[in-house]
Design a protein around this motif. Sequence first.
Motif, PDB file in Angstrom:
ATOM      1  N   ASP A   1       0.856  -1.183   0.000  1.00  0.00           N
ATOM      2  CA  ASP A   1       0.000   0.000   0.000  1.00  0.00           C
ATOM      3  C   ASP A   1       0.897   1.240   0.000  1.00  0.00           C
ATOM      4  N   ARG A   2       1.206   1.739  -1.193  1.00  0.00           N
ATOM      5  CA  ARG A   2       2.123   2.865  -1.341  1.00  0.00           C
ATOM      6  C   ARG A   2       1.622   4.109  -0.608  1.00  0.00           C
ATOM      7  N   LYS A   3       0.331   4.387  -0.734  1.00  0.00           N
ATOM      8  CA  LYS A   3      -0.230   5.588  -0.108  1.00  0.00           C
ATOM      9  C   LYS A   3      -0.009   5.578   1.407  1.00  0.00           C
ATOM     10  N   SER A   4      -0.224   4.432   2.017  1.00  0.00           N
ATOM     11  CA  SER A   4      -0.029   4.317   3.464  1.00  0.00           C
ATOM     12  C   SER A   4       1.433   4.477   3.841  1.00  0.00           C
ATOM     13  N   GLU A   5       2.323   3.918   3.008  1.00  0.00           N
ATOM     14  CA  GLU A   5       3.747   4.038   3.298  1.00  0.00           C
ATOM     15  C   GLU A   5       4.184   5.500   3.220  1.00  0.00           C
ATOM     16  N   LEU A   6       3.726   6.216   2.192  1.00  0.00           N
ATOM     17  CA  LEU A   6       4.064   7.628   2.046  1.00  0.00           C
ATOM     18  C   LEU A   6       3.534   8.433   3.225  1.00  0.00           C
ATOM     19  N   LYS A   7       2.281   8.177   3.594  1.00  0.00           N
ATOM     20  CA  LYS A   7       1.669   8.927   4.696  1.00  0.00           C
ATOM     21  C   LYS A   7       2.385   8.644   6.010  1.00  0.00           C
ATOM     22  N   SER A   8       2.716   7.395   6.249  1.00  0.00           N
ATOM     23  CA  SER A   8       3.421   7.031   7.476  1.00  0.00           C
ATOM     24  C   SER A   8       4.782   7.720   7.545  1.00  0.00           C
ATOM     25  N   PHE A   9       5.486   7.721   6.429  1.00  0.00           N
ATOM     26  CA  PHE A   9       6.792   8.383   6.347  1.00  0.00           C
ATOM     27  C   PHE A   9       6.642   9.884   6.606  1.00  0.00           C
ATOM     28  N   ASP A  10       5.665  10.506   5.949  1.00  0.00           N
ATOM     29  CA  ASP A  10       5.447  11.942   6.078  1.00  0.00           C
ATOM     30  C   ASP A  10       4.995  12.307   7.491  1.00  0.00           C
ATOM     31  N   ASP A  11       4.085  11.527   8.047  1.00  0.00           N
ATOM     32  CA  ASP A  11       3.568  11.802   9.388  1.00  0.00           C
ATOM     33  C   ASP A  11       4.636  11.682  10.470  1.00  0.00           C
ATOM     34  N   SER A  12       5.666  10.895  10.209  1.00  0.00           N
ATOM     35  CA  SER A  12       6.741  10.746  11.202  1.00  0.00           C
ATOM     36  C   SER A  12       7.509  12.053  11.382  1.00  0.00           C
TER      37      SER A  12
ATOM     38  N   PHE B   1       9.763  17.321  -1.622  1.00  0.00           N
ATOM     39  CA  PHE B   1       8.754  18.339  -1.886  1.00  0.00           C
ATOM     40  C   PHE B   1       7.556  17.754  -2.633  1.00  0.00           C
ATOM     41  N   ASP B   2       7.825  16.764  -3.494  1.00  0.00           N
ATOM     42  CA  ASP B   2       6.764  16.178  -4.321  1.00  0.00           C
ATOM     43  C   ASP B   2       6.447  14.738  -3.900  1.00  0.00           C
ATOM     44  N   LEU B   3       6.529  14.464  -2.617  1.00  0.00           N
ATOM     45  CA  LEU B   3       6.368  13.100  -2.097  1.00  0.00           C
ATOM     46  C   LEU B   3       5.127  12.403  -2.626  1.00  0.00           C
ATOM     47  N   TYR B   4       4.001  13.094  -2.673  1.00  0.00           N
ATOM     48  CA  TYR B   4       2.741  12.454  -3.066  1.00  0.00           C
ATOM     49  C   TYR B   4       2.479  12.504  -4.572  1.00  0.00           C
ATOM     50  N   GLN B   5       3.321  13.185  -5.331  1.00  0.00           N
ATOM     51  CA  GLN B   5       3.129  13.287  -6.773  1.00  0.00           C
ATOM     52  C   GLN B   5       4.135  12.457  -7.569  1.00  0.00           C
ATOM     53  N   ALA B   6       5.349  12.322  -7.072  1.00  0.00           N
ATOM     54  CA  ALA B   6       6.408  11.642  -7.819  1.00  0.00           C
ATOM     55  C   ALA B   6       6.200  10.131  -7.848  1.00  0.00           C
ATOM     56  N   ARG B   7       6.738   9.495  -8.893  1.00  0.00           N
ATOM     57  CA  ARG B   7       6.641   8.038  -9.007  1.00  0.00           C
ATOM     58  C   ARG B   7       7.428   7.331  -7.921  1.00  0.00           C
ATOM     59  N   MET B   8       8.509   7.982  -7.492  1.00  0.00           N
ATOM     60  CA  MET B   8       9.308   7.420  -6.407  1.00  0.00           C
ATOM     61  C   MET B   8       9.814   8.574  -5.563  1.00  0.00           C
ATOM     62  N   ALA B   9      10.076   8.280  -4.310  1.00  0.00           N
ATOM     63  CA  ALA B   9      10.592   9.311  -3.408  1.00  0.00           C
ATOM     64  C   ALA B   9      12.098   9.446  -3.604  1.00  0.00           C
ATOM     65  N   ASN B  10      12.616  10.620  -3.302  1.00  0.00           N
ATOM     66  CA  ASN B  10      14.061  10.857  -3.345  1.00  0.00           C
ATOM     67  C   ASN B  10      14.648  10.585  -1.974  1.00  0.00           C
ATOM     68  N   TRP B  11      15.862  10.077  -1.964  1.00  0.00           N
ATOM     69  CA  TRP B  11      16.560   9.775  -0.715  1.00  0.00           C
ATOM     70  C   TRP B  11      17.200  11.067  -0.230  1.00  0.00           C
ATOM     71  N   ARG B  12      16.361  11.996   0.266  1.00  0.00           N
ATOM     72  CA  ARG B  12      16.866  13.331   0.574  1.00  0.00           C
ATOM     73  C   ARG B  12      15.979  14.050   1.580  1.00  0.00           C
ATOM     74  N   ASP B  13      16.626  14.730   2.514  1.00  0.00           N
ATOM     75  CA  ASP B  13      15.954  15.638   3.439  1.00  0.00           C
ATOM     76  C   ASP B  13      16.452  17.043   3.127  1.00  0.00           C
ATOM     77  N   SER B  14      15.601  18.040   3.279  1.00  0.00           N
ATOM     78  CA  SER B  14      15.990  19.413   2.956  1.00  0.00           C
ATOM     79  C   SER B  14      15.537  20.388   4.031  1.00  0.00           C
ATOM     80  N   LEU B  15      16.364  21.393   4.255  1.00  0.00           N
ATOM     81  CA  LEU B  15      15.975  22.556   5.030  1.00  0.00           C
ATOM     82  C   LEU B  15      15.964  23.694   4.025  1.00  0.00           C
ATOM     83  N   SER B  16      14.816  24.309   3.824  1.00  0.00           N
ATOM     84  CA  SER B  16      14.748  25.384   2.837  1.00  0.00           C
ATOM     85  C   SER B  16      14.424  26.703   3.528  1.00  0.00           C
TER      86      SER B  16
END
Length: 201
Positions: free
Chosen positions: A18-29, A149-164
């Motif tokens: 379940d990709r959506k759940s994985e993305l949400k769990s990652f983002d919610d953390s 930045f595009d976690l929910y739109q991109a086909r895959m997530a990037n292995w990256r954290d950013s402070l902007s």
Amino acid sequence: MVSGSSDEILAGKVSDYDRKSELKSFDDSKLGVKGLLDAGLTKIPRMFINEQHKTDMTWGSRESSPESVPIIDFKGMDKDAALRTQIIKKVGEACEKWGFFQVVNHGIPESVLNDMIDGIRRFHEQDAETKKEYYSRDSQKKVRFISNFDLYQARMANWRDSLSCVMAPNPPLPEQLPAVCRYVNTCFYGFQTFDVIRPVN
């Protein structure tokens, strides 16, 4: 409910992924990629893998052709319109082919660059609860910590954290910046993103 170890689930070995759940769990953390590493992750989560573009990478092997990261020289670009056009073209080509490049003769002192790197390292290495205060997907915020930045739109997530930090037209107040990098000597204007990219062993 999905059964299996957390590493198996993150690596996408469970059939009813379940990709959506994985993305949400990652983002919610609100912990980003470094949070996965700090938690002891041993396999790359499926959300970071582009199934359509799996290739046999031979980087570093003797058969691969030697290539190097593009180096773009900014010297004289502020005085010569034709040179400026050439440099802009080189930047575009480097972005298309590599996604990144190195800039030389940009006029920013090395001490400033080193201070920025040290400041951003301090931000990413501080305790998770402090970083969470800055985690946001609100693009209107002048200072925010985010992973993808595009976690929910991109086909895959990037292995990256950013402070902007949005520095123009009005930079954030010092108290809006994280304390660990608040007084780093910076001379950048515009939209700045500082990334931490860490490989999984």
